[in-house]
Write an enzyme that holds these catalytic residues in place. Sequence first.
Site, PDB file in Angstrom:
ATOM      1  CG  ASP A 292     -21.535  43.705 -79.320  1.00  0.00           C
ATOM      2  OD1 ASP A 292     -21.983  42.990 -80.231  1.00  0.00           O
ATOM      3  OD2 ASP A 292     -20.783  43.280 -78.429  1.00  0.00           O
TER       4      ASP A 292
ATOM      5  CG  HIS B  74      -5.508  41.878-110.386  1.00  0.00           C
ATOM      6  ND1 HIS B  74      -4.705  42.521-111.291  1.00  0.00           N
ATOM      7  CD2 HIS B  74      -5.372  42.540-109.219  1.00  0.00           C
ATOM      8  CE1 HIS B  74      -4.102  43.538-110.704  1.00  0.00           C
ATOM      9  NE2 HIS B  74      -4.497  43.586-109.449  1.00  0.00           N
TER      10      HIS B  74
ATOM     11  CD  GLU C  19     -27.872  29.950 -86.529  1.00  0.00           C
ATOM     12  OE1 GLU C  19     -27.751  29.403 -85.430  1.00  0.00           O
ATOM     13  OE2 GLU C  19     -26.925  30.371 -87.192  1.00  0.00           O
TER      14      GLU C  19
ATOM     15  CG  HIS D 291      -6.807  43.852-105.384  1.00  0.00           C
ATOM     16  ND1 HIS D 291      -5.679  43.214-104.956  1.00  0.00           N
ATOM     17  CD2 HIS D 291      -6.429  44.603-106.450  1.00  0.00           C
ATOM     18  CE1 HIS D 291      -4.660  43.565-105.730  1.00  0.00           C
ATOM     19  NE2 HIS D 291      -5.084  44.401-106.646  1.00  0.00           N
TER      20      HIS D 291
ATOM     21  CE1 TYR E  72      -0.151  44.854-106.879  1.00  0.00           C
ATOM     22  CE2 TYR E  72      -1.907  45.653-105.494  1.00  0.00           C
ATOM     23  CZ  TYR E  72      -1.296  45.591-106.717  1.00  0.00           C
ATOM     24  OH  TYR E  72      -1.820  46.287-107.778  1.00  0.00           O
TER      25      TYR E  72
ATOM     26  CG  ASP F  44     -19.215  40.905 -83.076  1.00  0.00           C
ATOM     27  OD1 ASP F  44     -20.347  41.421 -82.882  1.00  0.00           O
ATOM     28  OD2 ASP F  44     -18.809  39.914 -82.428  1.00  0.00           O
TER      29      ASP F  44
ATOM     30  CG  ASP G 159      -2.743  38.041-100.373  1.00  0.00           C
ATOM     31  OD1 ASP G 159      -2.032  37.274-101.055  1.00  0.00           O
ATOM     32  OD2 ASP G 159      -3.103  39.167-100.765  1.00  0.00           O
TER      33      ASP G 159
HETATM   34 CU   LIG Z   1      -4.050  45.039-108.183  1.00  0.00          CU
END
Ligand SMILES: [Cu+2]
Length: 820
Positions: free
Chosen positions: A561, A550, A699, A552, A502, A559, A421
């Site tokens: 910290d 389907h 890493e 989704h 949607y 992130d 999307d």
């Molecule tokens: Cu759906």
Amino acid sequence: MGILDCLSPRALVTSLLLLSTVTEDVFARPTVEPKLPWAYKGPSRKKMSNHIRRAMGKKANNETCAKTLAKDITAPKANIWGALSDVETAGVVEWLFAQPELNLTTSDDAGEWDNVIQLVEAMWPNKTDALAYVDGTAAPPTKYAHVLLNNRATETPYYADILVGPLPIDNKTASWEPLTYPYNKNTGDGKVRNLVADSESFYTEWVYKLGAEIADITLDLWNATVMGLENDTLVVWGIDPVWQEDNSIIRWDAFWASSTDLFDSGTLLPLGLYFMTDMTAGRDPSTWKFEGWLYNNIFYETTEAFRAAYWSESAPFEKNLPAIDGEWAWTDQAGEPLPLDEYHPPEQVAPAGARFGIDHKENYVEWQDYSFYISFNRDTGVNLYDIRYKGERILYELGLQEALAHYAGIDPMQSGTAYLDTFYGFGPYAFELVQGYDCPAYATYVNTSFYIAETTHTHINSICLFEATADYPIQRHSTDTFVSITKNNYFVLRSVSTVGNYDYTFTYSFFVDGSISVEVRASGYIQSAYWANNGDYGFHIHDALSGSMHDHVLNFKADFDILGTNNSVELMSMVPATVTYPWSKGKARNTMKLERTFIENETESRFNWGENGATQVLIVNEDEKNKYGEYRGYRVLPYTGTSHLTVKNSSNLLNAAHWAEYDLQFTKQKDTEPRVAHAYNNMDTVDPPVDFAKFFDGECLRKEDLVLWVNLGMHHVPHTGDLPNTVMTTAHSGIQFMPSNYFLSDVSRRTVHQIRIDYEDGVTSHVEEFNKFTSADNITTCKLDYTPVKTNHWNYTGDIVVRKFPFDPNNPFFDTQGIE
Ligand SMILES: [Cu+2]
Ligand SMILES: *[C@@H]1O[C@H](CO)[C@@H](O)[C@H](O)[C@H]1NC(C)=O
Ligand SMILES: *[C@@H]1O[C@H](CO)[C@@H](O)[C@H](O)[C@H]1NC(C)=O
Ligand SMILES: *[C@@H]1O[C@H](CO)[C@@H](O)[C@H](O)[C@H]1NC(C)=O
Ligand SMILES: *[C@@H]1O[C@H](CO)[C@@H](O)[C@H](O)[C@H]1NC(C)=O
Ligand SMILES: *[C@@H]1O[C@H](CO)[C@@H](O)[C@H](O)[C@H]1NC(C)=O
Ligand SMILES: *[C@@H]1O[C@H](CO)[C@@H](O)[C@H](O)[C@H]1NC(C)=O
Ligand SMILES: *[C@@H]1O[C@H](CO)[C@@H](O)[C@H](O)[C@H]1NC(C)=O
Ligand SMILES: *[C@@H]1O[C@H](CO)[C@@H](O)[C@H](O)[C@H]1NC(C)=O
Ligand SMILES: *[C@@H]1O[C@H](CO)[C@@H](O)[C@H](O)[C@H]1NC(C)=O
Ligand SMILES: *[C@@H]1O[C@H](CO)[C@@H](O)[C@H](O)[C@H]1NC(C)=O
Ligand SMILES: *[C@@H]1O[C@H](CO)[C@@H](O)[C@H](O)[C@H]1NC(C)=O
Ligand SMILES: CC(=O)N[C@H]1CO[C@H](CO)[C@@H](O)[C@@H]1O
């Protein structure tokens, strides 16, 4: 390469025996009132909210509640993740048109064979530079524009990401360079091919020609045609991404009926006829090859073969029902009204006005002990930065990265569909919110903007901010002598993006116990399938419809910290165990215990929520133990169901969405790996601009700056209740981040919105109200009226557009269209 940097020892697996020392009867009445510690004494950047309090105090007490929006505050630092100003954008655009080597044509004059500017927006700063400014004394990072060029004046059209700056543009210092470092495509030149450069030719020339060729059949089947004429009532559209295996470019397209009313029911009107086109040869429609028709699961290689079969007298052709538009596909109120539904339902009001502050210029928000900056971009819409609690950062960045909807079905249209999307963008479709419906009437709103075709469009009131009180308390306890209970007041930031059929509602919530949640709810029209032969891929939900199955999957970057950037991921599992204890008379007891382990490196950092939800995922700071020796951290846990992609090695996606493969994925933070995907990953699924799998190069993840890429989502098999629209009660996925040994006790004890009622022998002996500020004046600092209930909806305007080239700031006009 991180392999050699990774010096940490092999995971230390310790088993912990939780020996309970609590011996007293927990149901016994406490003899002394428990003294609830407020133990957290983190460094406070400043006394937050003091200025909000002052602003609240200034309010005249005859103001009506509806008007008491968030208080104006001043951000401690500039929002370095914010949008470009109108003048900055106009400067970049003017400068770009003056660069002869870019050979740009203005969008209004451009055809399929001209180079145009696709996007101009703020380039996000590197985290290292951002922290030096936000946490230190460094100057703000130099501003650059991220520009995307759509270079179509060539046989091999491509998109090119470039960096333009520094800003504001100065003819003497400005320059552009290919933007390559955030991407990891093998070719590495900041370019990706454009497979949709000739869409217009395809959808007009090519489709109308085929539509005319089989008009006899479409008229007979559906009394409808698609030939580019006024009387067209068929539409043709197809798979996304196009098939890109084995160096070929193949598309499948389907015939759909047009909706017959203002409703957007087109995705509910499949007709069961499909055709294949091979576009591998190039841009010229005369080189494209028609490869065949599919109807009722029978493939006809040529139109002649299809026609012969259709009109055959010897073997009657089996015709299936078409989907026919009607009230079943429309969303207006229908049916007998519900009992008593004509009376107004309960409604929340904010009697003291907003209890939070916003710096509208910097898009900086403070609520109670929380603060954060809002950022908005074309690809992913809202992202939050520098989320702090009591001045201490919890998350550097939190926001959507990419969302996919991967279908499957007996037909090539459903089988070939796996929308990524961000190609369409969450920014362009983050439309104006409906007050009193998307958000409470008393919410405070923020505008957002996106660039398209030499203009900036502003979605008015497209982010809302509000406080709410949950319909359940955050804490309670009863005994036979007292009951103690606390309200669950929380703070919300919400935006809604309607990407095609949607509607995704994104909700970020902040709670008084220090927990934060991210939720997505989906509504809007499903993409249905034609029902014939589709039983293995969906329920039969209407006369001619299958609710096409389907997945989704929506990826979010978190992130963390935690007390600095040196963080680790600890997994703590409850496991069954057989243990002999000194007191168990030599007998082994079947019981359970805890197992703790750290994720050492990126070879083992992609995983799913374990069986039985028995594993806690903790982001901790190993150098920050609390006084009991436990690591301070935050736990990540599902709020409601989540999902990752069911399909393995998807034929549609190839390398474009490896991010969807697991629930949780940790990597070391790198300025070269800022985003999980590129908006044009669907243009080269073999070698996409960002292949997430390449982030995992072994890493070390102990005491490092970590990023969690977490997937929300739903396995969606639409049933009859998805008609006419999917409902958000159940199309819902969420994640929570909760403090884990981060504070020394539950910090929600600080709120005064709690009460303790003591009673004995049927008589209330004491009522302890912790809100000492409950004089009548303080409760009603604004006039309670019913304005919120009667929100004026005649002010819903849609987007405002300001032309950037030629720059025309004084003549804004209305135009609500995501992508033209
Ligand atoms: Cu759906
Ligand atoms: C990565 O972690 C795994 C599992 O703990 C370990 O076997 C491997 O040696 C580690 N690799 C490096 C480079 O440290
Ligand atoms: C509110 O009260 C102030 C001071 O009493 C007065 O000046 C103002 O006109 C009043 N406003 C309204 C809307 O009644
Ligand atoms: C510049 O673009 C035009 C189309 O807009 C094209 O005809 C022309 O060949 C291009 N020039 C160069 C040098 O690429
Ligand atoms: C950001 O980091 C990347 C990767 O290290 C580097 O190539 C780039 O120059 C940095 N950008 C700035 C503005 O310093
Ligand atoms: C910068 O260059 C453009 C194109 O040559 C010119 O139109 C503009 O006036 C220049 N701006 C300044 C500030 O010199
Ligand atoms: C076919 O559609 C046309 C309008 O496009 C309409 O006039 C005609 O009555 C329809 N025929 C049938 C058989 O429904
Ligand atoms: C639309 O008009 C064209 C040209 O008059 C005609 O050939 C076609 O059959 C019409 N389509 C329908 C659905 O009536
Ligand atoms: C949003 O845009 C509208 C229209 O330009 C403007 O009136 C309003 O003040 C803006 N809101 C904010 C919070 O900036
Ligand atoms: C983070 O760890 C690095 C080395 O692993 C160290 O040099 C640095 O001082 C640490 N930072 C903090 C804030 O402890
Ligand atoms: C994925 O499927 C393709 C064929 O569609 C195959 O070439 C490739 O090896 C597969 N990759 C994996 C990892 O299974
Ligand atoms: C409201 O509460 C504050 C304490 O926050 C107190 O100082 C004040 O006197 C109370 N009354 C009014 C009218 O503000
Ligand atoms: C806040 C705002 O824009 N209010 C306007 C809403 O629309 C009415 C007319 O329908 C105007 O009078 C208000 O000023």
